[in-house]
Scaffold this motif. Structure first.
Motif, PDB file in Angstrom:
ATOM      1  N   LYS A 104      15.786 -27.240  -9.536  1.00 24.04           N
ATOM      2  CA  LYS A 104      15.033 -27.726  -8.383  1.00 24.04           C
ATOM      3  C   LYS A 104      14.903 -29.241  -8.461  1.00 24.04           C
ATOM      4  N   THR A 105      15.064 -29.897  -7.310  1.00 24.44           N
ATOM      5  CA  THR A 105      14.849 -31.333  -7.223  1.00 24.44           C
ATOM      6  C   THR A 105      14.185 -31.646  -5.896  1.00 24.44           C
ATOM      7  N   GLY A 106      13.442 -32.735  -5.850  1.00 23.34           N
ATOM      8  CA  GLY A 106      12.757 -33.052  -4.606  1.00 23.34           C
ATOM      9  C   GLY A 106      12.023 -34.366  -4.643  1.00 23.34           C
ATOM     10  N   LEU A 107      11.310 -34.628  -3.539  1.00 22.59           N
ATOM     11  CA  LEU A 107      10.533 -35.847  -3.349  1.00 22.59           C
ATOM     12  C   LEU A 107       9.045 -35.533  -3.381  1.00 22.59           C
ATOM     13  N   TYR A 108       8.275 -36.401  -4.027  1.00 22.54           N
ATOM     14  CA  TYR A 108       6.820 -36.374  -3.879  1.00 22.54           C
ATOM     15  C   TYR A 108       6.477 -37.112  -2.584  1.00 22.54           C
ATOM     16  N   LEU A 109       5.983 -36.390  -1.598  1.00 25.16           N
ATOM     17  CA  LEU A 109       5.843 -36.958  -0.262  1.00 25.16           C
ATOM     18  C   LEU A 109       4.825 -38.086  -0.201  1.00 25.16           C
ATOM     19  N   PHE A 110       3.707 -37.947  -0.898  1.00 23.27           N
ATOM     20  CA  PHE A 110       2.676 -38.988  -0.872  1.00 23.27           C
ATOM     21  C   PHE A 110       3.239 -40.311  -1.389  1.00 23.27           C
ATOM     22  N   VAL A 167      17.846 -22.963  -1.414  1.00 24.22           N
ATOM     23  CA  VAL A 167      16.521 -23.001  -0.807  1.00 24.22           C
ATOM     24  C   VAL A 167      16.184 -24.439  -0.422  1.00 24.22           C
ATOM     25  N   PHE A 168      15.709 -24.617   0.800  1.00 20.11           N
ATOM     26  CA  PHE A 168      15.207 -25.913   1.244  1.00 20.11           C
ATOM     27  C   PHE A 168      13.810 -25.704   1.807  1.00 20.11           C
ATOM     28  N   GLY A 169      12.839 -26.459   1.265  1.00 18.69           N
ATOM     29  CA  GLY A 169      11.473 -26.169   1.686  1.00 18.69           C
ATOM     30  C   GLY A 169      10.524 -27.339   1.514  1.00 18.69           C
ATOM     31  N   ILE A 170       9.285 -27.068   1.886  1.00 15.89           N
ATOM     32  CA  ILE A 170       8.204 -28.040   1.765  1.00 15.89           C
ATOM     33  C   ILE A 170       6.989 -27.313   1.229  1.00 15.89           C
ATOM     34  N   LYS A 215       2.355 -49.481  -0.159  1.00 12.75           N
ATOM     35  CA  LYS A 215       0.905 -49.605  -0.322  1.00 12.75           C
ATOM     36  C   LYS A 215       0.460 -49.613  -1.783  1.00 12.75           C
ATOM     37  N   GLY A 216       1.296 -49.113  -2.687  1.00 17.32           N
ATOM     38  CA  GLY A 216       0.950 -49.118  -4.101  1.00 17.32           C
ATOM     39  C   GLY A 216      -0.261 -48.278  -4.429  1.00 17.32           C
ATOM     40  N   LEU A 217      -0.388 -47.100  -3.804  1.00 21.87           N
ATOM     41  CA  LEU A 217      -1.541 -46.237  -4.031  1.00 21.87           C
ATOM     42  C   LEU A 217      -1.363 -45.413  -5.300  1.00 21.87           C
ATOM     43  N   THR A 218      -2.405 -44.690  -5.657  1.00 20.87           N
ATOM     44  CA  THR A 218      -2.355 -43.830  -6.839  1.00 20.87           C
ATOM     45  C   THR A 218      -1.256 -42.782  -6.674  1.00 20.87           C
ATOM     46  N   GLU A 219      -0.541 -42.519  -7.762  1.00 22.59           N
ATOM     47  CA  GLU A 219       0.526 -41.525  -7.706  1.00 22.59           C
ATOM     48  C   GLU A 219      -0.050 -40.155  -7.359  1.00 22.59           C
ATOM     49  N   GLU A 220       0.645 -39.434  -6.519  1.00 23.52           N
ATOM     50  CA  GLU A 220       0.189 -38.127  -6.064  1.00 23.52           C
ATOM     51  C   GLU A 220       1.382 -37.174  -6.097  1.00 23.52           C
ATOM     52  N   LYS A 221       1.209 -36.015  -6.758  1.00 26.92           N
ATOM     53  CA  LYS A 221       2.326 -35.084  -6.957  1.00 26.92           C
ATOM     54  C   LYS A 221       2.105 -33.729  -6.289  1.00 26.92           C
ATOM     55  N   ASN A 222       1.111 -33.617  -5.438  1.00 31.98           N
ATOM     56  CA  ASN A 222       0.771 -32.305  -4.899  1.00 31.98           C
ATOM     57  C   ASN A 222       1.740 -31.803  -3.841  1.00 31.98           C
ATOM     58  N   HIS A 223       2.281 -32.678  -3.001  1.00 32.51           N
ATOM     59  CA  HIS A 223       3.073 -32.236  -1.856  1.00 32.51           C
ATOM     60  C   HIS A 223       4.529 -32.669  -2.052  1.00 32.51           C
ATOM     61  N   THR A 224       5.464 -31.733  -1.846  1.00 32.08           N
ATOM     62  CA  THR A 224       6.864 -32.012  -2.135  1.00 32.08           C
ATOM     63  C   THR A 224       7.777 -31.501  -1.030  1.00 32.08           C
ATOM     64  N   LEU A 225       8.877 -32.198  -0.854  1.00 27.85           N
ATOM     65  CA  LEU A 225      10.012 -31.750  -0.054  1.00 27.85           C
ATOM     66  C   LEU A 225      11.134 -31.515  -1.057  1.00 27.85           C
ATOM     67  N   TYR A 226      11.705 -30.300  -1.090  1.00 29.44           N
ATOM     68  CA  TYR A 226      12.566 -29.969  -2.217  1.00 29.44           C
ATOM     69  C   TYR A 226      13.823 -29.207  -1.804  1.00 29.44           C
ATOM     70  N   PHE A 227      14.787 -29.230  -2.716  1.00 28.51           N
ATOM     71  CA  PHE A 227      15.990 -28.415  -2.630  1.00 28.51           C
ATOM     72  C   PHE A 227      16.099 -27.638  -3.935  1.00 28.51           C
ATOM     73  N   GLN A 228      16.463 -26.363  -3.836  1.00 26.56           N
ATOM     74  CA  GLN A 228      16.424 -25.488  -5.001  1.00 26.56           C
ATOM     75  C   GLN A 228      17.633 -24.553  -5.017  1.00 26.56           C
ATOM     76  N   TYR A 229      18.150 -24.304  -6.223  1.00 25.53           N
ATOM     77  CA  TYR A 229      19.194 -23.294  -6.414  1.00 25.53           C
ATOM     78  C   TYR A 229      18.672 -22.240  -7.369  1.00 25.53           C
ATOM     79  N   TYR A 230      18.930 -20.978  -7.041  1.00 28.06           N
ATOM     80  CA  TYR A 230      18.498 -19.883  -7.906  1.00 28.06           C
ATOM     81  C   TYR A 230      19.617 -18.866  -8.028  1.00 28.06           C
ATOM     82  N   TYR A 231      19.868 -18.426  -9.262  1.00 32.86           N
ATOM     83  CA  TYR A 231      20.815 -17.337  -9.492  1.00 32.86           C
ATOM     84  C   TYR A 231      20.211 -16.369 -10.499  1.00 32.86           C
ATOM     85  N   GLY A 232      20.181 -15.100 -10.150  1.00 28.59           N
ATOM     86  CA  GLY A 232      19.642 -14.095 -11.046  1.00 28.59           C
ATOM     87  C   GLY A 232      19.113 -12.919 -10.259  1.00 28.59           C
TER      88      GLY A 232
END
Length: 287
Positions: A231-237, A280-283, A247-264
């Motif tokens: 899985k890889t993605g962006l921290y939206l904040f 998988v592509f999601g938010i 803006k140089g605000l505090t780092e925030e990791k709660n919300h993500t836009l991501y791309f994911q591969y799954y096999y199994g």
């Protein structure tokens, strides 16, 4: 008379346990229902969604497009920080997960899953120890049963899972875990009861780049291909406020836009014995 004495003895057991735990509960750093995020690493690579998650899925094996919707919540019930910087907390969590087949007459509901459990977490220096106990039940959708003539069968299990995480630096984490499904219904469909999970995460947000990459493998038998997620993605904040708006605000990791591969094997849903190869592509939004 003997029965009454036994009952009185049982009544005193929780009282004794409560008195035993009072010194810890009364510690200066102990808090019930604190307004804080859980310590737990979310371990979302193996198709485990976050609190609020909307994803579009392509199954390369079936050539089918799906949509996944998830709503979940995780609350810290009790948190304590000791004088030697050990943090201890207990949490309750629950999720409702549904998958629909896209481009069908009425967006067939493939399955709906219900998950609930508790966790107990300890953080010490660079280590985070997580132990979770939870129940999951999965129900095949009526649309899917009607149009595909699938037999009705509820699938469920109870699980205890433990992770040990090591935080090497602001950029790199390693994790290893064990999962034991002590209750499986039906046992022959959910064929593995014990699995080993290995994972790693690289996080560039501390370097001013709001990007993460993480991977996990679940090994349940050396005779089967392991479940694998990347899985890889962006921290939206950070991406919007710091990268785009500067803006140089505090780092925030709660919300993500991501791309994911799954096999199994399918992690959630009716088809636990079915192999999946998913893009998988999601938010995700974490409250």
């Amino acid at each position: 008379m003997g029965h009454k004495q036994k009952m009185k003895g049982k009544i005193f057991i929780p009282i004794i346990l409560l008195l035993f735990f009072i010194p810890g509960i009364a510690a200066p750093e102990a808090t019930f229902l604190p307004a804080k995020a859980p310590l737990i690493n979310r371990h979302v690579t193996l198709l485990n969604p976050s609190d609020i998650d909307i994803a579009y899925i392509y199954s390369s094996i079936d050539d089918i497009f799906y949509a996944r919707y998830n709503f979940g919540i995780k609350l810290v019930i009790f948190h304590m920080k000791t004088n030697n910087n050990v943090e201890i907390e207990s949490c309750g969590f629950g999720e409702v997960i549904a998958r629909f087949e896209l481009f069908t007459d009425s967006f067939y509901l493939v399955h709906s899953d219900f998950l609930g459990g508790v966790s107990f977490d300890i953080k010490y220096k660079r280590f985070l120890f997580e132990t979770m106990v939870y129940h999951l039940s999965s129900h095949l959708g009526d649309d899917y049963r009607h149009y595909y003539n699938e037999p009705y069968l509820n699938v469920g299990f109870e699980t205890i899972k433990h992770y040990t995480n090591y935080h090497f630096s602001d950029m790199f984490d390693l994790s290893g875990g064990l999962e034991y499904k002590y209750g499986r219904r039906p046992a022959d469909l959910i064929f593995y009861d014990l699995s080993v999970i290995l994972g790693a995460k690289i996080d560039f947000v501390s370097k001013g780049i709001p990007v993460f990459i993480e991977s996990e493998s679940e090994i349940f038998s050396f005779h089967h291909t392991p479940n694998f997620g990347l899985k890889t993605g962006l921290y939206l904040f950070s991406f919007i406020n710091n990268t785009l708006l500067k803006k140089g605000l505090t780092e925030e990791k709660n919300h993500t836009l991501y791309f994911q591969y799954y096999y199994g094997y399918s992690q959630v849903g009716y088809y636990f014995d079915k192999k999946e190869s998913l893009l998988v592509f999601g938010i995700s939004f974490i409250l």
